[in-house]
Design a protein around this motif. Structure first.
Motif, mmCIF file in Angstrom:
data_model
loop_
_atom_site.group_PDB
_atom_site.id
_atom_site.type_symbol
_atom_site.label_atom_id
_atom_site.label_comp_id
_atom_site.label_asym_id
_atom_site.label_seq_id
_atom_site.Cartn_x
_atom_site.Cartn_y
_atom_site.Cartn_z
ATOM 1 N N VAL A 32 67.006 -62.619 -18.903
ATOM 2 C CA VAL A 32 65.697 -63.279 -18.636
ATOM 3 C C VAL A 32 64.454 -62.228 -18.629
ATOM 4 N N ILE A 39 64.370 -75.144 -17.238
ATOM 5 C CA ILE A 39 65.420 -74.890 -17.361
ATOM 6 C C ILE A 39 66.207 -74.912 -15.976
ATOM 7 N N HIS A 59 70.225 -66.124 -18.703
ATOM 8 C CA HIS A 59 70.181 -67.404 -19.373
ATOM 9 C C HIS A 59 71.442 -67.754 -20.201
ATOM 10 N N TYR A 72 69.714 -70.943 -16.012
ATOM 11 C CA TYR A 72 69.369 -69.641 -15.356
ATOM 12 C C TYR A 72 70.340 -69.410 -14.285
#
Length: 119
Positions: A32, A39, A59, A72
């Protein structure tokens, strides 16, 4: 006697908890660099406490899950080979009351970790 069959899997370590997903179901995993709204966190999707912010901020995409945005997570990923003699069916009593999405089996020899699969 039938020799053990191996399953290529991805081990996801969230704090002290491990989860396994068949490698064939993992689309991709990225570091990330910028957080986007909308998300979900993998831990919240699983219905467990948020993992500590240790390891990498990742991710993860698993197309078969139907979660198009991916998740995530803070953790570590590792490609592993699971031998069929370390994969066990979920006991009926546990399966009946379990709310862990996509739980298909347990992995381990002393302590058990969930094997998640969408097939």
């Amino acid at each position: 006697m039938t020799p053990p069959i191996n399953l290529a899997a991805v081990r996801i370590r969230l704090g002290a908890q491990d989860f396994y997903i068949p490698a064939s179901q993992v689309g991709r995993c990225l570091l990330v660099t910028q957080v986007a709204a909308g998300i979900p966190r993998f831990s919240r999707w699983l219905g467990i406490a948020d993992e500590p912010q240790q390891g990498w901020h990742l991710h993860l995409f698993v197309p078969a899950s139907g979660v198009e945005t991916g998740w995530y997570l803070w953790g570590q990923l590792e490609n592993v080979m699971l031998s069929s003699d370390t994969i066990f069916a979920v006991p009926p009593l546990l399966a009946h009351g379990c709310r862990l999405p996509a739980l298909r089996a347990l992995v381990g020899s002393e302590a058990f970790s969930p094997l998640l699969s969408w097939c």
